[in-house]
Scaffold this motif. Structure first.
Motif, PDB file in Angstrom:
ATOM      1  N   ASP A  33       0.824  -1.205   0.000  1.00 53.55           N
ATOM      2  CA  ASP A  33       0.000   0.000   0.000  1.00 53.55           C
ATOM      3  C   ASP A  33       0.864   1.264   0.000  1.00 53.55           C
ATOM      4  O   ASP A  33       1.622   1.506   0.940  1.00 53.55           O
ATOM      5  CB  ASP A  33      -0.927   0.020   1.208  1.00 53.55           C
ATOM      6  N   SER A  57       5.723   3.194   0.793  1.00 57.14           N
ATOM      7  CA  SER A  57       4.606   2.311   1.110  1.00 57.14           C
ATOM      8  C   SER A  57       4.663   1.957   2.584  1.00 57.14           C
ATOM      9  O   SER A  57       5.570   2.382   3.297  1.00 57.14           O
ATOM     10  CB  SER A  57       4.692   1.033   0.255  1.00 57.14           C
ATOM     11  N   ALA A  84      -2.634   6.459  -3.260  1.00 53.27           N
ATOM     12  CA  ALA A  84      -3.151   5.114  -3.536  1.00 53.27           C
ATOM     13  C   ALA A  84      -3.427   4.894  -5.018  1.00 53.27           C
ATOM     14  O   ALA A  84      -3.585   3.752  -5.459  1.00 53.27           O
ATOM     15  CB  ALA A  84      -4.413   4.860  -2.723  1.00 53.27           C
ATOM     16  N   ASN A  87      -1.346   2.255  -6.517  1.00 54.97           N
ATOM     17  CA  ASN A  87      -1.811   0.878  -6.379  1.00 54.97           C
ATOM     18  C   ASN A  87      -3.012   0.585  -7.272  1.00 54.97           C
ATOM     19  O   ASN A  87      -3.110  -0.491  -7.847  1.00 54.97           O
ATOM     20  CB  ASN A  87      -2.204   0.572  -4.934  1.00 54.97           C
TER      21      ASN A  87
END
Length: 123
Positions: A33, A57, A84, A87
């Motif tokens: 993440d 992360s 984010a 991701n």
């Protein structure tokens, strides 16, 4: 021009003299993440293989390298508010920066999609 890849897991899309750079889906999966992205300022000079940005992360902080020598044309400010995105869409809206390419010869040793897939399969 088709998307190209580095052994450091950056991708690059070239449109004329400007290229968009991000990290691959493989790279974001290894990071976990993403919680913070430090982007380069427009006008900053970068060198092929040199650090251009930082992605942090929950696991680690990692440099994002420039696949080409040139000048930063734009940074993806959306990542400052929503890291984010790296991701969620690493090879789309989660791009990091655009660079004005100084020498297109820098593209010569980058991998195409098939070569990159073979490379990551060997890791």
């Amino acid at each position: 021009m088709a998307r190209l890849y580095t052994k450091d897991h950056e991708w690059i899309d070239v449109a004329g003299k400007v290229a968009t750079v991000g990290i691959t889906d493989y790279a974001q999966a290894q990071l976990g993440d993403v919680v913070f992205v430090d982007l380069p300022d427009p006008g900053r000079a970068v060198t092929k293989g040199g650090d251009a940005a930082v992605v942090e992360s929950v696991k680690v902080a990692s440099d994002v390298f420039s696949p080409v020598t040139g000048t930063i044309a734009e940074a993806n400010q959306a990542l400052a508010d929503t890291p984010a995105l790296v991701n969620e869409a690493p090879e789309g809206d989660g791009w990091f920066f655009k660079v004005e390419i100084a020498d297109e010869a820098d593209l010569g040793d980058l991998m195409d999609a098939d070569a990159y897939a073979a490379y990551t399969a060997s890791l």
